[in-house]
Design an enzyme around this catalytic site. Structure first.
Site, PDB file in Angstrom:
ATOM      1  N   ARG A 127      -2.821 -28.206 -16.977  1.00 30.07           N
ATOM      2  CA  ARG A 127      -1.170 -28.265 -16.943  1.00 30.07           C
ATOM      3  C   ARG A 127      -0.776 -29.014 -15.747  1.00 30.07           C
ATOM      4  NH1 ARG A 127       2.767 -23.042 -16.692  1.00 30.07           N
ATOM      5  NH2 ARG A 127       2.133 -22.551 -14.338  1.00 30.07           N
ATOM      6  N   THR A 131       5.212 -31.941 -15.045  1.00 31.14           N
ATOM      7  CA  THR A 131       6.087 -31.623 -16.507  1.00 31.14           C
ATOM      8  C   THR A 131       5.826 -30.222 -16.880  1.00 31.14           C
ATOM      9  OG1 THR A 131       4.248 -32.033 -17.154  1.00 31.14           O
ATOM     10  CG2 THR A 131       5.805 -34.076 -16.942  1.00 31.14           C
ATOM     11  N   ASP A 225      -0.538 -17.590  -9.428  1.00 32.08           N
ATOM     12  CA  ASP A 225      -1.983 -18.812  -9.866  1.00 32.08           C
ATOM     13  C   ASP A 225      -2.914 -18.087 -10.183  1.00 32.08           C
ATOM     14  OD1 ASP A 225      -3.493 -21.113  -9.947  1.00 32.08           O
ATOM     15  OD2 ASP A 225      -2.757 -22.394  -9.824  1.00 32.08           O
ATOM     16  N   ASP A 228      -6.305 -20.410  -8.703  1.00 33.49           N
ATOM     17  CA  ASP A 228      -6.349 -20.499  -7.058  1.00 33.49           C
ATOM     18  C   ASP A 228      -6.219 -19.306  -6.816  1.00 33.49           C
ATOM     19  OD1 ASP A 228      -6.042 -22.951  -7.953  1.00 33.49           O
ATOM     20  OD2 ASP A 228      -3.732 -23.155  -6.632  1.00 33.49           O
TER      21      ASP A 228
END
Length: 238
Positions: A127, A131, A225, A228
Site C-alpha cells: 500500500r 495515496t 501496522d 511491522d
C-alpha cells in the site's frame, strides 16, 4: 458504543459492529476467553515482539482451523487401532493457500501445522503510504488454480484495497471468488462492505470486526501496522 461481544449464531463474537455478525459470508470467531486474552496481549502498544508474535500465532491457529473447516468435505470412515470404525470427514477438493506478502507470510507456519504440505503461492502487494492505494509487484501461484479452493492469507482487512487486488490476481489465474476463503485477523466495516459489494460470493474468516478506520486508514481500536510489529521493523521494543 456497541458491545465488544456481539451475539451470533455460533456464540458471542469479538466485534464492535453487529451488522457483520451473522452475515452469511463473514465468519467471525466466537469470542472465547482464550481469543479475548490473545487480543488483549497483541493490541497492547507496550507488548514486546515476543509477546506479539506468540499470541498472534494463537489467533492464527484459531482462524486457520475455522477456515479449513469451511473447505468442501464428505463423510469418511476409518478403522481405529482398537478395531472399531470411526465415521469422520475428509476434504474432497483440491486446496492451496496464497499469502499476501509481507504480513500474510506470518500465517504460513501455522498453516502448515494445521495442513502439513499444503501448497503455497505468493502475491506481493504494497500500500502506497501517501495515496493508501495498493500496488501489485509480484505473484507466483501453484498450478491448476482454476481447480483449487484457496485460503487467502491477509491479516488486516482495512480499506480492502489489497484484498481486492489479490482477488483480481486469483481471478486472472482462473480462481473465482466463490472458491476463495479470505483469512483475516481483523476487518473493518468499510473494508468488508467494499469487498463484499464487489465479491458477494467471497467467504471471509476473521477474529474481529473493528469499529471503523481512522484518517490514516488504520483500524479503530486496531493493532497498528501488523507487519511491522510482527517482523520487528517498527520502533524497537525489547
Amino acid at each position: 458504543m456497541p458491545s465488544l461481544r456481539s451475539e451470533s449464531a455460533g456464540g458471542a463474537a469479538l466485534s464492535e459492529v453487529s451488522e457483520f455478525v451473522g452475515h452469511p459470508r463473514v465468519h467471525v470467531l466466537p469470542a472465547t476467553p482464550a481469543l479475548l486474552a490473545a487480543h488483549t496481549l497483541i493490541r497492547d502498544r507496550e507488548a514486546s515482539r515476543e509477546v506479539f508474535t506468540t499470541h498472534s500465532r494463537r489467533v492464527f491457529r484459531m482462524l486457520l482451523e475455522a477456515a479449513v473447516g469451511l473447505l468442501p468435505s464428505e463423510r469418511n470412515a476409518v478403522l481405529t487401532p482398537a478395531g472399531h470404525v470411526f465415521e469422520g470427514l475428509v476434504v474432497t477438493e483440491k486446496a492451496c493457500a496464497v499469502s499476501v506478502v509481507r504480513a500474510g507470510e506470518s500465517l504460513e507456519s501455522e498453516l502448515w501445522a494445521v495442513v502439513p504440505g499444503m501448497r503455497l503461492g505468493k502475491i506481493l502487494i504494497q500500500r502506497d503510504k501517501s495515496t493508501k492505494q495498493p500496488r501489485l509487484y509480484y505473484f507466483h501461484l501453484p498450478p491448476d488454480m482454476e481447480h483449487q479452493h484457496v485460503l487467502l492469507l491477509e491479516p488486516m482487512l482495512a480499506t480492502g484495497g489489497s484484498l481486492l487486488a489479490a482477488l483480481d490476481v486469483l481471478a486472472e489465474a482462473g480462481t473465482p471468488s466463490s472458491s476463495v476463503i479470505a483469512v483475516n485477523v481483523m476487518s473493518s466495516p468499510p473494508g468488508l462492505e467494499r469487498v463484499l459489494d464487489e465479491h458477494p460470493d467471497l467467504t471471509i474468516v476473521t477474529s474481529s470486526v473493528e469499529r471503523d478506520l481512522d484518517e490514516n486508514a488504520f483500524m479503530v481500536p486496531g493493532i497498528g501496522d501488523f507487519g511491522d510489529r510482527y517482523f520487528g521493523t517498527d520502533v524497537a521494543r525489547p
